[in-house]
Design a protein around this motif. Structure first.
Motif, short mmCIF file in Angstrom:
data_model
loop_
_atom_site.label_atom_id
_atom_site.label_comp_id
_atom_site.label_asym_id
_atom_site.label_seq_id
_atom_site.Cartn_x
_atom_site.Cartn_y
_atom_site.Cartn_z
N THR A 1 0.82 -1.22 0.00
CA THR A 1 0.00 0.00 0.00
C THR A 1 0.85 1.27 0.00
O THR A 1 0.55 2.22 -0.74
N HIS B 1 2.49 2.24 -3.36
CA HIS B 1 1.43 2.60 -4.30
C HIS B 1 0.90 4.00 -3.99
O HIS B 1 0.71 4.83 -4.91
N THR C 1 1.40 7.35 -6.35
CA THR C 1 0.19 8.03 -6.82
C THR C 1 0.24 9.52 -6.48
O THR C 1 -0.13 10.37 -7.30
N ASP D 1 -5.05 9.34 -8.84
CA ASP D 1 -6.30 9.23 -8.09
C ASP D 1 -6.08 8.33 -6.88
O ASP D 1 -5.97 7.11 -7.02
N SER E 1 -8.11 7.41 -4.71
CA SER E 1 -9.23 6.50 -4.44
C SER E 1 -8.98 5.13 -5.05
O SER E 1 -9.66 4.16 -4.70
N LYS E 2 -8.01 5.03 -5.94
CA LYS E 2 -7.67 3.75 -6.58
C LYS E 2 -6.64 2.97 -5.77
O LYS E 2 -6.30 1.85 -6.13
N VAL E 3 -6.15 3.56 -4.69
CA VAL E 3 -5.14 2.91 -3.86
C VAL E 3 -5.84 2.12 -2.77
O VAL E 3 -6.40 2.70 -1.84
N LYS E 4 -5.84 0.82 -2.87
CA LYS E 4 -6.48 0.00 -1.84
C LYS E 4 -5.69 0.04 -0.53
O LYS E 4 -4.47 0.17 -0.54
N THR F 1 -10.76 2.80 1.24
CA THR F 1 -10.67 2.30 -0.14
C THR F 1 -10.73 0.79 -0.26
O THR F 1 -10.55 0.26 -1.35
N ARG G 1 -6.70 -4.83 1.19
CA ARG G 1 -5.83 -5.62 0.34
C ARG G 1 -5.72 -7.03 0.89
O ARG G 1 -5.94 -7.27 2.08
#
Length: 368
Positions: free
Chosen positions: A90, A93, A97, A103, A105-108, A121, A124
């Motif tokens: 995480t 990532h 980003t 974005d 919001s796309k990062v879990k 979000t 994982r």
């Protein structure tokens, strides 16, 4: 934009694992402009929150570790982002980003605020330990993490809530690859004797395979089942202790007893009895291994009678030549005890603990 990891006295183990994932990151001992990354526990939160609140405009602050993972909303009152749970996938990532203006919001696996509301979000999957290093040999090092997760549900503990109830183990080959950087080998695990198994029944064949391989490396002293790891009492069998005798340098074992009261052990879902602790201690002495036993005071509804039972077991262990560490319950976020008020330690029990500490028979911090 600079990427900085905030180095503190008690977060070096987590930083050792995270630093290799962001090679451009640097260690700092105070807040710095750019992207600041913090990992911290509950007892550190007030100082950390005050520091982050003093940041310069434009500085982005990311929190991770035990307290932020367990108390996301509170942490987001001060931080821009929270990495929830394991950070190996995480955190890189999220940082990439942010650097790319992508974005988030796309990062879990993160929490953040949008228009004043907390956004989560999604989770994982847990990581495979072999996919990630324990540490950078040229940077901060830590004991070798051999396992992660815990199948038990002890109400005071964050471990299964953050890392899951399924134990995951680093492979022997991976462990050996990091062992070459130490002469004295020490490990982290919720239960060292659970290596290779499910954490409920021991797999001493797996433990022996690991210890045998490590002992074949010339010049290594193996310290297994000692701090910063420990062993559950019911896992202390003659078979396991034989492996310590055969392969290891340590003549102590760290045991988590937590209470001498069976009613308290049952209430906290500890999963063993006070007699299991007694048996484990006796077995250690049969092998001329000194047990180092941890106890916690202050559980909810803990009576003076419960505390006296714990004190009696402490005195028995000490009289036999064992070592004892006493602690006071710290309610941790995401645990069933998060919002409880710890029971006070009775004056008679506190006086005896104090005398034992002054006599060198006990250590720890059992006061608030």
């Amino acid at each position: 934009m600079d990427i900085c990891f905030r180095l503190m006295q008690k977060n070096t183990y987590s930083l050792a694992a995270l630093l290799p994932l962001i090679p451009e990151g640097k260690l700092v001992k105070e807040i710095h402009e750019g992207i600041m990354i913090y990992s911290f526990a509950t007892k550190q939160k007030e100082n950390v929150f005050a520091e982050v609140d003093s940041r310069a405009a434009g500085t982005i602050c990311i929190a991770g570790g035990p307290h932020p993972s367990g108390s996301v909303e509170e942490t987001l009152e001060h931080f821009d982002f929270v990495v929830i749970g394991e950070g190996e996938e995480t955190l890189p990532h999220l940082v990439n980003t942010l650097l790319e203006g992508g974005d988030v919001s796309k990062v879990k696996g993160i929490g953040y605020k949008c228009n004043g509301k907390v956004v989560l979000t999604g989770k994982r999957d847990h990581v495979d330990l072999d996919d990630y290093p324990c540490f950078d040999p040229e940077g901060i090092r830590s004991p070798i993490e051999i396992s992660r997760g815990c199948p038990w549900n002890c109400k005071y503990c964050q471990t299964p809530r953050i890392f899951g109830h399924e134990m995951r183990h680093r492979s022997i080959d991976s462990i050996v690859s990091f062992a070459k950087y130490y002469n004295d080998l020490r490990f982290t695990s919720s239960n060292a004797f659970a290596y290779g198994g499910n954490g409920i029944q021991p797999r001493f064949d797996k433990v022996e395979a690991l210890l045998s391989k490590l002992s074949s490396i010339e010049g290594k002293n193996i310290f297994f089942g000692t701090f910063p790891s420990e062993v559950r009492p019911e896992f202390v069998t003659h078979e396991g202790l034989d492996l310590i005798d055969k392969y290891c340098s340590n003549r102590t074992i760290s045991l988590g007893a937590q209470s001498g009261s069976d009613s308290m052990l049952k209430e906290m879902l500890r999963g063993h009895t006070s007699e299991d602790v007694n048996i484990a201690v006796e077995r250690c002495f049969e092998h001329e291994i000194i047990p180092v036993v941890d106890f916690i005071f202050g559980f909810p509804n803990e009576t003076e009678e419960d505390q006296q039972r714990t004190l009696a077991q402490i005195k028995w262990i000490s009289k036999k030549g064992g070592k004892v560490r006493a602690h006071y319950l710290s309610p941790l976020p995401s645990t069933p005890y998060e919002n409880i008020v710890p029971s006070p330690i009775s004056d008679p029990v506190n006086r005896v603990l104090g005398k034992m500490a002054r006599d060198g028979k006990l250590n720890g911090n059992w006061n608030e």
